[in-house]
Scaffold this motif. Structure first.
Motif, PDB file in Angstrom:
ATOM      1  N   ALA A  78       0.842  -1.202   0.000  1.00 22.60           N
ATOM      2  CA  ALA A  78       0.000   0.000   0.000  1.00 22.60           C
ATOM      3  C   ALA A  78       0.867   1.238   0.000  1.00 22.60           C
ATOM      4  O   ALA A  78       2.038   1.211   0.409  1.00 22.60           O
ATOM      5  N   ARG A  80       1.974   4.978   1.352  1.00 18.03           N
ATOM      6  CA  ARG A  80       2.102   5.512   2.720  1.00 18.03           C
ATOM      7  C   ARG A  80       0.781   6.103   3.172  1.00 18.03           C
ATOM      8  O   ARG A  80       0.180   6.906   2.468  1.00 18.03           O
ATOM      9  N   TYR A  81       0.346   5.677   4.357  1.00 18.56           N
ATOM     10  CA  TYR A  81      -0.956   6.135   4.848  1.00 18.56           C
ATOM     11  C   TYR A  81      -0.976   7.633   5.126  1.00 18.56           C
ATOM     12  O   TYR A  81      -2.043   8.262   5.158  1.00 18.56           O
ATOM     13  N   ASP A  82       0.212   8.230   5.331  1.00 22.49           N
ATOM     14  CA  ASP A  82       0.265   9.641   5.717  1.00 22.49           C
ATOM     15  C   ASP A  82       0.558  10.570   4.544  1.00 22.49           C
ATOM     16  O   ASP A  82       0.900  11.733   4.746  1.00 22.49           O
ATOM     17  N   TYR A  89      -2.048   9.651  -3.080  1.00 22.87           N
ATOM     18  CA  TYR A  89      -2.274   8.377  -2.390  1.00 22.87           C
ATOM     19  C   TYR A  89      -3.111   7.439  -3.254  1.00 22.87           C
ATOM     20  O   TYR A  89      -2.765   6.264  -3.456  1.00 22.87           O
ATOM     21  N   ASP A  93      -1.887   3.752  -4.862  1.00 23.14           N
ATOM     22  CA  ASP A  93      -2.551   2.513  -4.471  1.00 23.14           C
ATOM     23  C   ASP A  93      -3.326   1.899  -5.635  1.00 23.14           C
ATOM     24  O   ASP A  93      -3.348   0.674  -5.798  1.00 23.14           O
ATOM     25  N   SER A 117     -10.080  -3.314   4.915  1.00 25.36           N
ATOM     26  CA  SER A 117      -9.868  -2.795   6.261  1.00 25.36           C
ATOM     27  C   SER A 117     -11.174  -2.709   7.039  1.00 25.36           C
ATOM     28  O   SER A 117     -12.259  -2.526   6.455  1.00 25.36           O
ATOM     29  N   HIS A 141     -11.909   9.637   4.952  1.00 24.60           N
ATOM     30  CA  HIS A 141     -10.459   9.440   4.945  1.00 24.60           C
ATOM     31  C   HIS A 141     -10.080   8.653   3.702  1.00 24.60           C
ATOM     32  O   HIS A 141     -10.854   7.825   3.209  1.00 24.60           O
ATOM     33  N   GLN A 142      -8.876   8.884   3.204  1.00 27.93           N
ATOM     34  CA  GLN A 142      -8.449   8.272   1.950  1.00 27.93           C
ATOM     35  C   GLN A 142      -8.312   6.753   2.034  1.00 27.93           C
ATOM     36  O   GLN A 142      -8.527   6.045   1.039  1.00 27.93           O
ATOM     37  N   ILE A 143      -7.982   6.218   3.202  1.00 27.97           N
ATOM     38  CA  ILE A 143      -7.789   4.771   3.304  1.00 27.97           C
ATOM     39  C   ILE A 143      -9.094   4.011   3.073  1.00 27.97           C
ATOM     40  O   ILE A 143      -9.160   3.149   2.180  1.00 27.97           O
ATOM     41  N   LYS A 147     -10.030   1.407   0.016  1.00 27.99           N
ATOM     42  CA  LYS A 147     -10.290   0.003   0.345  1.00 27.99           C
ATOM     43  C   LYS A 147     -11.647  -0.453  -0.187  1.00 27.99           C
ATOM     44  O   LYS A 147     -11.787  -1.576  -0.676  1.00 27.99           O
ATOM     45  N   ASN A 182       1.890   3.540  16.415  1.00 26.05           N
ATOM     46  CA  ASN A 182       0.820   3.364  15.450  1.00 26.05           C
ATOM     47  C   ASN A 182      -0.175   4.517  15.563  1.00 26.05           C
ATOM     48  O   ASN A 182      -0.644   4.821  16.665  1.00 26.05           O
TER      49      ASN A 182
END
Length: 316
Positions: A78, A80-82, A89, A93, A117, A141-143, A147, A182
């Motif tokens: 994946a 980077r989450y940040d 992002y 991905d 997730s 949020h982008q994650i 997903k 985390n």
């Protein structure tokens, strides 16, 4: 051989270990360091292969299939989450996922699993969280945004390419090779601080913890084994599986286990529940249990001392 992208990360390396224990051989992709963790390094020649790979490079991705006979893919790599720019992002991905799906089609794999997730359930008012719950169309949020779409991308490509697809709705994972600070859970920080004799500072931006706060927790060794079982099962009845311990864990349980494993740690949390915290929930793993026979092996009391031992041997 099973290809595991992001195979040297925490979840990836433990998935590889579990696949090896089931008799598979593995190809692990790595974008930066290619050093194997010790629990993979002693395997006989040919059982574990590391391939440096930028998953956004389609040609390099497809070249792996010219060197190895890949029968399944676990796509965990994946961005980077940040990354501050959501477009950057999503581009990184999406390219990685599309290249993995292209490879699955070209190589004719049997099964393709993609990391989703627990975050996709954002906005679902249900305890516990079940795979058939309708997912709200929210973009907080982008994650979770990516997903959710990744699950659809995988299903569409699998139907066209003739391979099984599995979306892995992974819970809150912690343990060896994970990041001690985390940003999503205070548990690794609580354990690592005790192991290294530090102050378990949970001031912002670290996530807060109150004694009665509850969270979905799954030790990474159990997570890896669950993914391996889903990859090796002869037949699966679903395309989407929750991957976690299947229970709510209170932070006081974690602290009790830490104080028992590290005498003198004396970690204490504020009493009660964080008033700013949303309602607590966790993942239902009925599907996972029924289709693979999975049962968690690491409750908090077993997981904490295991993680403490690993942290002390790998202090950085």
């Amino acid at each position: 051989m099973i290809l595991v992208t992001g195979g040297l990360g925490s979840i990836g390396s433990h998935t590889a270990r579990a696949l090896l224990d089931l008799g598979e051989s593995v190809v692990l992709t790595a974008h930066r360091s290619t050093r194997l963790p010790e629990f993979l390094a002693e395997e006989p020649a040919g059982r574990v292969v590391v391939e440096p790979l930028d998953t956004t490079d389609e040609a390099a991705f497809l070249d792996i299939g010219k060197r190895h006979e890949i029968t399944g893919i676990v796509h965990l790599a994946a961005a980077r989450y940040d990354l501050p720019d959501p477009v950057e992002y999503l581009r990184a991905d999406a390219l990685g996922l599309l290249n993995a799906l292209k490879a699955a089609t070209v190589w004719g794999v049997r099964r393709f699993s993609v990391a989703s997730s627990i975050a996709v359930y954002l906005g679902v008012d249900q305890v516990p969280l079940q795979e058939d719950a309708p997912l709200p169309v929210v973009a907080a949020h982008q994650i979770p945004v990516f997903k959710k779409t990744a699950e659809l991308f995988a299903s569409l490509a699998g139907d066209s390419g003739g391979f099984d697809t599995v979306s892995l709705r992974i819970g809150t994972i912690w343990g060896p090779l994970g990041v001690p600070d985390n940003p999503f859970t205070p548990v690794p920080r609580l354990v690592s601080a005790a192991a290294w004799g530090e102050d378990p500072d949970l001031t912002p931006p670290r996530p807060a913890a109150y004694a009665e706060d509850g969270t979905d927790l799954c030790y990474v060794k159990d997570c890896g084994r669950a993914i391996a079982l889903l990859m090796s099962a002869e037949r699966l009845n679903h395309r989407v599986y929750n991957v976690s311990s299947g229970r709510l864990v209170r932070y006081r349980e974690v602290v009790d286990a830490v104080n028992a494993a590290v005498p003198g740690a004396n970690i204490a949390l504020p009493e009660g529940r964080n008033p700013d915290r949303p309602p607590d929930t966790y993942l239902d793993i009925t599907r996972l249990r029924a289709d693979t026979g999975f049962e968690p092996e690491y409750d908090v009391e077993r997981a904490v001392p295991d993680y403490v031992d690993w942290l002390r041997a790998h202090e950085i």
